[in-house]
Scaffold this motif. Structure first.
Motif, PDB file in Angstrom:
ATOM      1  N   GLU A  94       3.944  12.004   0.508  1.00 52.76           N
ATOM      2  CA  GLU A  94       3.788  10.550   0.591  1.00 52.76           C
ATOM      3  C   GLU A  94       3.709  10.143   2.054  1.00 52.76           C
ATOM      4  OE1 GLU A  94       5.381   6.898  -2.112  1.00 52.76           O
ATOM      5  OE2 GLU A  94       6.894   8.244  -1.294  1.00 52.76           O
ATOM      6  N   VAL A  95       2.571   9.611   2.447  1.00 51.97           N
ATOM      7  CA  VAL A  95       2.313   9.283   3.850  1.00 51.97           C
ATOM      8  C   VAL A  95       2.660   7.840   4.158  1.00 51.97           C
ATOM      9  CG1 VAL A  95       0.554   9.249   5.662  1.00 51.97           C
ATOM     10  CG2 VAL A  95       0.494  11.013   3.902  1.00 51.97           C
ATOM     11  N   LEU A  96       2.317   6.925   3.257  1.00 46.09           N
ATOM     12  CA  LEU A  96       2.606   5.500   3.445  1.00 46.09           C
ATOM     13  C   LEU A  96       3.379   4.972   2.241  1.00 46.09           C
ATOM     14  CD1 LEU A  96      -0.812   4.287   4.890  1.00 46.09           C
ATOM     15  CD2 LEU A  96       1.301   4.618   6.167  1.00 46.09           C
ATOM     16  N   LYS A  97       4.385   4.153   2.527  1.00 47.58           N
ATOM     17  CA  LYS A  97       5.267   3.666   1.460  1.00 47.58           C
ATOM     18  C   LYS A  97       5.404   2.140   1.546  1.00 47.58           C
ATOM     19  CE  LYS A  97       7.831   7.875   2.505  1.00 47.58           C
ATOM     20  NZ  LYS A  97       9.092   8.416   3.047  1.00 47.58           N
ATOM     21  N   ASP A  98       4.739   1.446   0.642  1.00 53.70           N
ATOM     22  CA  ASP A  98       4.879  -0.001   0.504  1.00 53.70           C
ATOM     23  C   ASP A  98       4.624  -0.752   1.812  1.00 53.70           C
ATOM     24  OD1 ASP A  98       5.286  -2.333  -0.889  1.00 53.70           O
ATOM     25  OD2 ASP A  98       7.466  -2.321  -0.631  1.00 53.70           O
TER      26      ASP A  98
ATOM     27  N   TYR B 173       7.252   3.947  10.885  1.00 51.98           N
ATOM     28  CA  TYR B 173       8.232   5.034  11.055  1.00 51.98           C
ATOM     29  C   TYR B 173       8.363   5.814   9.758  1.00 51.98           C
ATOM     30  CZ  TYR B 173      12.632   7.394  12.203  1.00 51.98           C
ATOM     31  OH  TYR B 173      13.601   8.338  12.447  1.00 51.98           O
ATOM     32  N   LYS B 174       7.948   7.070   9.797  1.00 58.27           N
ATOM     33  CA  LYS B 174       8.013   7.958   8.624  1.00 58.27           C
ATOM     34  C   LYS B 174       7.374   7.308   7.400  1.00 58.27           C
ATOM     35  CE  LYS B 174      12.104  10.461  10.212  1.00 58.27           C
ATOM     36  NZ  LYS B 174      13.493  10.879   9.921  1.00 58.27           N
ATOM     37  N   GLY B 175       6.207   6.695   7.629  1.00 58.13           N
ATOM     38  CA  GLY B 175       5.434   6.117   6.538  1.00 58.13           C
ATOM     39  C   GLY B 175       5.852   4.730   6.106  1.00 58.13           C
ATOM     40  N   GLU B 176       6.859   4.163   6.755  1.00 56.78           N
ATOM     41  CA  GLU B 176       7.360   2.854   6.367  1.00 56.78           C
ATOM     42  C   GLU B 176       7.212   1.851   7.504  1.00 56.78           C
ATOM     43  OE1 GLU B 176      11.395   3.660   5.257  1.00 56.78           O
ATOM     44  OE2 GLU B 176      10.843   4.201   3.208  1.00 56.78           O
ATOM     45  N   PHE B 177       7.000   0.593   7.123  1.00 53.11           N
ATOM     46  CA  PHE B 177       6.942  -0.485   8.106  1.00 53.11           C
ATOM     47  C   PHE B 177       8.322  -0.659   8.723  1.00 53.11           C
ATOM     48  CE2 PHE B 177       7.760  -4.899   9.150  1.00 53.11           C
ATOM     49  CZ  PHE B 177       6.666  -5.255   9.914  1.00 53.11           C
ATOM     50  N   ARG B 178       8.409  -0.656  10.066  1.00 50.90           N
ATOM     51  CA  ARG B 178       9.706  -0.778  10.719  1.00 50.90           C
ATOM     52  C   ARG B 178       9.835  -2.088  11.512  1.00 50.90           C
ATOM     53  NH1 ARG B 178      14.035   2.416  12.663  1.00 50.90           N
ATOM     54  NH2 ARG B 178      13.771   3.589  10.725  1.00 50.90           N
ATOM     55  N   LEU B 179       8.808  -2.438  12.312  1.00 59.03           N
ATOM     56  CA  LEU B 179       8.949  -3.607  13.174  1.00 59.03           C
ATOM     57  C   LEU B 179       7.575  -4.138  13.574  1.00 59.03           C
ATOM     58  CD1 LEU B 179      11.309  -5.187  14.480  1.00 59.03           C
ATOM     59  CD2 LEU B 179      11.049  -3.746  16.505  1.00 59.03           C
ATOM     60  N   ASP B 180       7.490  -5.462  13.758  1.00 61.11           N
ATOM     61  CA  ASP B 180       6.229  -6.116  14.126  1.00 61.11           C
ATOM     62  C   ASP B 180       6.554  -7.244  15.090  1.00 61.11           C
ATOM     63  OD1 ASP B 180       3.854  -7.474  14.339  1.00 61.11           O
ATOM     64  OD2 ASP B 180       3.664  -7.960  12.218  1.00 61.11           O
TER      65      ASP B 180
ATOM     66  N   VAL C 165       0.827  -1.214   0.000  1.00 63.41           N
ATOM     67  CA  VAL C 165       0.000   0.000   0.000  1.00 63.41           C
ATOM     68  C   VAL C 165       0.856   1.257   0.000  1.00 63.41           C
ATOM     69  CG1 VAL C 165      -1.552   1.391   1.439  1.00 63.41           C
ATOM     70  CG2 VAL C 165      -2.089  -1.010   0.992  1.00 63.41           C
ATOM     71  N   TYR C 166       0.542   2.125  -0.927  1.00 59.77           N
ATOM     72  CA  TYR C 166       1.123   3.467  -0.990  1.00 59.77           C
ATOM     73  C   TYR C 166      -0.017   4.471  -0.873  1.00 59.77           C
ATOM     74  CZ  TYR C 166       5.555   1.584  -2.795  1.00 59.77           C
ATOM     75  OH  TYR C 166       6.732   0.923  -2.949  1.00 59.77           O
ATOM     76  N   LYS C 167       0.236   5.564  -0.147  1.00 60.71           N
ATOM     77  CA  LYS C 167      -0.757   6.629  -0.058  1.00 60.71           C
ATOM     78  C   LYS C 167      -0.044   7.974  -0.030  1.00 60.71           C
ATOM     79  CE  LYS C 167      -4.729   8.620   0.265  1.00 60.71           C
ATOM     80  NZ  LYS C 167      -5.637   8.630  -0.887  1.00 60.71           N
ATOM     81  N   LYS C 168      -0.456   8.871  -0.920  1.00 57.72           N
ATOM     82  CA  LYS C 168       0.081  10.226  -0.921  1.00 57.72           C
ATOM     83  C   LYS C 168      -1.071  11.217  -1.021  1.00 57.72           C
ATOM     84  CE  LYS C 168       1.084  10.105  -5.901  1.00 57.72           C
ATOM     85  NZ  LYS C 168       2.139  10.198  -6.925  1.00 57.72           N
ATOM     86  N   PHE C 169      -0.863  12.393  -0.475  1.00 59.05           N
ATOM     87  CA  PHE C 169      -1.875  13.440  -0.512  1.00 59.05           C
ATOM     88  C   PHE C 169      -1.374  14.617  -1.344  1.00 59.05           C
ATOM     89  CE2 PHE C 169      -2.933  11.199   3.437  1.00 59.05           C
ATOM     90  CZ  PHE C 169      -4.283  10.964   3.221  1.00 59.05           C
ATOM     91  N   LYS C 170      -2.282  15.169  -2.109  1.00 65.68           N
ATOM     92  CA  LYS C 170      -1.962  16.305  -2.967  1.00 65.68           C
ATOM     93  C   LYS C 170      -2.150  17.601  -2.184  1.00 65.68           C
ATOM     94  CE  LYS C 170      -3.332  18.323  -7.431  1.00 65.68           C
ATOM     95  NZ  LYS C 170      -4.273  18.189  -8.570  1.00 65.68           N
ATOM     96  N   ILE C 171      -1.131  18.429  -2.190  1.00 69.03           N
ATOM     97  CA  ILE C 171      -1.184  19.739  -1.539  1.00 69.03           C
ATOM     98  C   ILE C 171      -1.120  20.798  -2.621  1.00 69.03           C
ATOM     99  CG2 ILE C 171      -0.111  21.291   0.128  1.00 69.03           C
ATOM    100  CD1 ILE C 171       1.183  18.792   1.377  1.00 69.03           C
ATOM    101  N   GLU C 172      -2.210  21.536  -2.773  1.00 68.96           N
ATOM    102  CA  GLU C 172      -2.288  22.535  -3.834  1.00 68.96           C
ATOM    103  C   GLU C 172      -2.487  23.920  -3.234  1.00 68.96           C
ATOM    104  OE1 GLU C 172      -4.544  23.126  -8.142  1.00 68.96           O
ATOM    105  OE2 GLU C 172      -5.209  21.594  -6.739  1.00 68.96           O
ATOM    106  N   TYR C 173      -1.569  24.816  -3.497  1.00 66.98           N
ATOM    107  CA  TYR C 173      -1.661  26.180  -2.995  1.00 66.98           C
ATOM    108  C   TYR C 173      -2.671  26.984  -3.827  1.00 66.98           C
ATOM    109  CZ  TYR C 173       2.621  25.017  -0.482  1.00 66.98           C
ATOM    110  OH  TYR C 173       3.554  24.419   0.340  1.00 66.98           O
TER     111      TYR C 173
END
Length: 378
Positions: free
Chosen positions: A42-46, A222-229, A12-20
């Motif tokens: 980019e909030v979530l990465k793989d 951690y910073k949008g990435e899976f770190r530990l389970d 899963v990847y999720k990013k949000f668009k920020i438009e001024y």
């Protein structure tokens, strides 16, 4: 999908668009040059993970790490840019308590509105309404318009509805601090009951003590990435180590800018302020505790202008209270302090006990002062 899993998250990847805001004139384009600019965050990465049926799993991480976004993806409030999320079973979420409540209707009427949002039929609500009202402890207030409720009453009613939906999968986002201490304990006991009954529960929480007591697993983002389970105690320990490292780096940057970013807390447990102390005791026992996010912070204890020699001691109670405010920093074995003051050479009358927590350069992080009265007799 594996029949043993309640939720499967795959790549899963999720990013949000920020438009001024778009510039409409040449002057605006020159002054507000960022207007019209588009950025992607980019909030979530793989992210890939499994939540097994009957598990209680915590998602932990610092603010902005993507925990709540992942929970919202599981509820399908929002959708991933790529990747898949599958679920097996009826799902309910406690993300936005009270969504669907109308202020001009009574608590009882809002139970029907809110429970129907969760998918309950009129008959099912009829069968559960007394249980919902009893759990909320609103009593006679249940037939008053909810605009007359306090914020605590409002949240208690909302939690009571959501927790009695009887779903297979329950998603919870930072809503365990509902109402007073009594009601919080009641909510925690209800969640333990649901966990023990075999429900699947996914919790986003910064309350690490709650995670340890309630959850089978903890997943660190951690910073949008899976770190530990894994086991909550181990995962939380590794998480706190990283938080401490990040904290040090942030403080270094603040110092480079010329600031004093550190904080401290000092407290005097004994004696109490304005206490009367008999000179016949000969020795006065002074004690308290001190916290700081600066490892080299110094503690000074004074009786009037005389420095008191102190020794450090464990304070488990203070550690449990403040570990979330000072993550990965506190040493529970050195939080407490105590010392003794000889009274035979002290005059009868008022005296000052002063405690300070200071940086090595003398900058004061925290201080506490009390006054005592030495008397000839008690």
């Amino acid at each position: 999908m594996d029949s043993r899993n309640a939720i499967e998250v795959r790549n899963v990847y999720k990013k949000f668009k920020i438009e001024y805001d778009k510039s409409n004139t040449l002057k605006e384009k020159m002054i507000f040059w960022k207007k019209g600019k588009v950025e992607y965050h980019e909030v979530l990465k793989d992210i890939s993970l499994n939540i097994k049926k009957g598990e209680t799993v915590a998602l932990i991480g610092t603010n902005g790490s993507g925990k709540s976004t992942l929970l919202k993806l599981m509820t399908r409030i929002i959708f991933p840019n790529s990747g898949t999320i599958e679920k097996d079973g009826k799902l309910t979420s406690l993300l936005e308590l009270g969504a669907g409540f109308h202020p001009d209707f009574t608590g009882r009427e809002n139970i029907y509105f809110n429970a129907s949002i969760f998918g309950l039929t009129r008959k099912e609500i009829d069968n559960r309404i007394n249980e919902i009202i009893d759990f909320s402890e609103l009593g006679e207030f249940i037939d008053n318009p909810i605009r007359t409720y306090s914020s605590g009453m409002y949240m208690r009613l909302a939690f009571s509805v959501a927790i009695n939906v009887d779903a297979d999968i329950l998603l919870i986002d930072e809503i365990l601090a509902v109402g007073d201490q009594h009601f919080q304990e009641k909510c925690f006991a209800k969640l333990k009951e649901l966990r023990d009954s075999g429900k699947t529960i996914v919790i986003v929480s910064h309350s690490l003590d709650t995670v340890k007591k309630l959850c089978h697993r903890a997943i660190w983002i951690y910073k949008g990435e899976f770190r530990l389970d894994g086991d909550p105690v181990y995962v939380i320990d590794e998480y706190l180590k990283q938080v401490a490292l990040d904290h040090k780096e942030e403080k270094k940057k603040e110092i480079e800018k010329g600031g004093h970013p550190y904080k401290g807390i000092v407290f005097i447990d004994n004696p109490k302020d304005v206490a009367k102390i008999s000179k016949k005791k000969e020795k006065l026992f002074v004690a308290g505790w001190q916290l700081s996010d600066l490892e080299t912070a110094k503690l000074n204890v004074y009786f009037d202008n005389d420095l008191v020699e102190i020794q450090r001691e464990p304070r488990e109670d203070v550690y449990e209270t403040y570990q979330e405010s000072f993550p990965g920093i506190l040493n529970k074995d050195t939080i407490g302090w105590h010392g003794k003051v000889t009274l035979k050479d002290k005059t009868v009358g008022k005296h000052r006990i002063y405690v300070e927590c200071i940086e090595p350069d003398g900058y004061k992080l925290s201080e506490k002062e009390i006054e005592i009265d030495i008397v000839e007799e008690e």
